[in-house]
Write a protein that holds these residues in place. Sequence first.
Motif, mmCIF file in Angstrom:
data_model
loop_
_atom_site.group_PDB
_atom_site.id
_atom_site.type_symbol
_atom_site.label_atom_id
_atom_site.label_comp_id
_atom_site.label_asym_id
_atom_site.label_seq_id
_atom_site.Cartn_x
_atom_site.Cartn_y
_atom_site.Cartn_z
ATOM 1 N N LEU A 195 -35.586 -81.795 -9.892
ATOM 2 C CA LEU A 195 -34.381 -80.875 -9.786
ATOM 3 C C LEU A 195 -34.834 -79.218 -10.186
ATOM 4 O O LEU A 195 -34.521 -78.234 -9.407
ATOM 5 N N ALA A 235 -34.637 -76.244 -7.393
ATOM 6 C CA ALA A 235 -33.868 -75.150 -7.681
ATOM 7 C C ALA A 235 -34.385 -73.907 -7.814
ATOM 8 O O ALA A 235 -33.634 -73.019 -7.478
ATOM 9 N N LYS A 281 -28.385 -76.069 -1.925
ATOM 10 C CA LYS A 281 -29.740 -76.193 -2.353
ATOM 11 C C LYS A 281 -30.316 -74.991 -3.414
ATOM 12 O O LYS A 281 -29.099 -74.356 -3.889
ATOM 13 N N VAL A 319 -28.448 -77.044 -7.150
ATOM 14 C CA VAL A 319 -28.580 -78.575 -7.462
ATOM 15 C C VAL A 319 -28.694 -78.771 -8.894
ATOM 16 O O VAL A 319 -28.598 -79.873 -9.241
#
Length: 163
Positions: A91, A95, A154, A158
């Motif tokens: 993540l 990110a 996106k 996220v």
Amino acid sequence: MGHPAGEHHHHEEAHGHDAGSLTRTAISATVHCLTGCAIGEVLGMVLGTAFGWGNGLTIAVSIALAFAFGYGLTSIPLVRAGLPARQVVGLALAADTFSIATMELLDSLTILVVPGAMDAGLGDLLFWGSLAGALFVAFWAAVPVNRWLIARGKGHAVVHAYH
């Protein structure tokens, strides 16, 4: 081919954002990203200047630290939420990578084009002024990048639920 009257087909609306809230979200995400980048960037520049490293090493260390601190700050709420390490790493990478890369590219280029900035000492206004100016340029370059990513679900989108 046009859309029937009254039908809006904006991608950002599909993700629950109107243009204004999308921009505000992108600015917020960029401020978050800038915090980690700035910590790493400033630390790297201070270390490079204090230890007399060459420009290449100083910039490389600054960039590496910017990514490390950027990912680290993104990871904190994910770890607190109890996510497993593999998911936290995935993540954080999803990110922040494009945003940090954009910031670091513009930040480094800005510092390199300011005459004397890389040779200025820690006590020089030129050192701190060029660094602040470079971070300012990097921030505004990354806002549209983050806006584009968030509109597509996106980038910082996220991890938004964990912040």
